[in-house]
Design an enzyme around this catalytic site. Sequence first.
Site, mmCIF file in Angstrom:
data_model
loop_
_atom_site.group_PDB
_atom_site.id
_atom_site.type_symbol
_atom_site.label_atom_id
_atom_site.label_comp_id
_atom_site.label_asym_id
_atom_site.label_seq_id
_atom_site.Cartn_x
_atom_site.Cartn_y
_atom_site.Cartn_z
ATOM 1 N N HIS A 156 47.450 23.071 32.712
ATOM 2 C CA HIS A 156 48.398 24.093 33.188
ATOM 3 C C HIS A 156 47.731 25.462 33.273
ATOM 4 O O HIS A 156 48.402 26.490 33.134
ATOM 5 C CB HIS A 156 49.634 24.178 32.285
ATOM 6 C CG HIS A 156 50.237 22.849 31.952
ATOM 7 N ND1 HIS A 156 51.188 22.232 32.727
ATOM 8 C CD2 HIS A 156 49.975 21.982 30.923
ATOM 9 C CE1 HIS A 156 51.511 21.064 32.190
ATOM 10 N NE2 HIS A 156 50.775 20.889 31.108
ATOM 11 N N SER A 277 32.068 43.323 51.293
ATOM 12 C CA SER A 277 33.246 43.785 52.013
ATOM 13 C C SER A 277 32.829 44.904 52.949
ATOM 14 O O SER A 277 31.958 45.707 52.626
ATOM 15 C CB SER A 277 34.285 44.285 51.008
ATOM 16 O OG SER A 277 35.150 45.232 51.620
ATOM 17 N N LYS A 283 32.472 45.082 46.303
ATOM 18 C CA LYS A 283 32.900 43.692 46.368
ATOM 19 C C LYS A 283 31.762 42.691 46.539
ATOM 20 O O LYS A 283 30.778 42.946 47.210
ATOM 21 C CB LYS A 283 33.872 43.484 47.530
ATOM 22 C CG LYS A 283 35.217 44.143 47.371
ATOM 23 C CD LYS A 283 35.984 43.677 46.152
ATOM 24 C CE LYS A 283 36.502 42.261 46.260
ATOM 25 N NZ LYS A 283 37.543 42.151 47.309
ATOM 26 N N GLU A 290 36.052 29.795 49.176
ATOM 27 C CA GLU A 290 37.343 29.968 49.857
ATOM 28 C C GLU A 290 37.410 29.127 51.129
ATOM 29 O O GLU A 290 38.445 28.543 51.453
ATOM 30 C CB GLU A 290 37.565 31.440 50.204
ATOM 31 C CG GLU A 290 37.871 32.275 48.974
ATOM 32 C CD GLU A 290 37.877 33.767 49.283
ATOM 33 O OE1 GLU A 290 38.772 34.450 48.781
ATOM 34 O OE2 GLU A 290 37.001 34.250 50.016
#
Length: 467
Positions: A156, A277, A283, A290
């Site tokens: 969980h 970025s 970043k 992803e």
Amino acid sequence: MSTLWHGRFGEGPAAEMLAFTASLPYDIRLAYDDLDGCRAHVRGLERASILGPDDVDTVLAALGQVEEEFRSRSFDFSESDEDVHTAIERRVTELAGPAGAKLHTGRSRNDQVATALRLYVRRGLGEIAQAVIGLQEVLLKRATEAGGHYMPGYTHLQHAQPVLVAHHLMAHAWALSRDVDRLLDCRRRADVSPLGAGALAGSSLALQPDETAKDLGFSSRFENSMDAVSDRDFVAEALFAVALLGVHLSRLGEELILWSSDEFGFVRLHDAYSTGSSMLPQKKNPDIAELARGKTGRFIGNLTGLLAALKSLPLAYNRDLQEDKEPLFDSFDQVLLALPAMKGLIDTLDFDYGRMQAAADGPQAAAVDLAELMVARGIPFREAHVVVAGLVREAVQGGTDLAELVERHPALGEDGVALLQPGVAVSRHTTPGGGGPGPVAIQMRRLQARLSEDSHRVGGEVLGPPS
Ligand code: ARG
């Protein structure tokens, strides 16, 4: 404009008809497989005494030249080439004259397409399986390097029990082993020759499908010619195998996304395998992970799209079946890009073992081990669970140190406190397949053996560069 079926038609094809129905833009990549199928068919026609030795030489030479034209990218397409199969046959006829006009004897595009596609799928599945093994090897290597370092194991997404980092990494590797199994199993069912099924009913000519099957290296021939030309199970299975592999990559990717976040801070991404970025100078983004997650949506879509196209088709061939190719090529292409990217990403991760271990050393990480200590002392597990849960509650609510409460408890005492020391709980997970050092070392040896066995099973066949 002349088509392969012009004899039956008074008018040439309409431009809109061709534009909508042509598959050449994408089935061009079946060129070499189709040429192999053509050569096997020509040799079959020779065995059936339909082509004499001179015709066979002429047609094989023309096929050789067509191959050369594809390789040198000098093949001249004509407006009427609706797919790669018609293009090849047209060109062979141009080159070989009357002998070339015999190439399609006893053959339909229906068995021809299925043959080329099976050859392609067979090779593609092998290449994907090889790439999966490459990723597993890196997971195993990183697991080996992680040695005795441990981290929180989650259920969980809450801390559950500590496990070795190696155990966690290898959990992904074992899932990938099932993908290799599935890919090879699917390859076995793709490995059946449809050549000789004709349009749907076989032929009145003395063709020998067993011999052409052997010629093409297929393990067997079709049993039923109608099934042979309408079966695309092997494509659907391949798409499922890729979709589930994608699900595994996506889950692995999702964890790397979490682990590389500031909140977890378990890993740092290598510069070469992350992106910056355009606006935010600080970043460093996990784009590979992803996209492994994102492209899996596409893999699932490719599978469901094909299943929907197949579901109501009457026997035997229907043009709908042409819709098998784009999802197949797309899934194969994308997964063959995803696997090496994920491999590089994992190979270059910088693990912050300090943070992982600190997260795993929370006082409650050994709660179940405390209960199991009580079990070893003759207390039923349900009772022990209540006792430890009570101590945890008291510690959380009262702000008391759990170790203190454990020390004071008559069924726990000093031995209980010892379990709370950093790294102790994980070392006690000793059961086969468990997350402690003993079983993990055994797992590593077994995974290593499995990987060598699997690379052997996969063999060296690859798709090669698309034509
Ligand atoms: N390009 C077609 C395919 O991929 C070729 C088969 C066409 N056959 C036919 N009978 N119209 O399926």
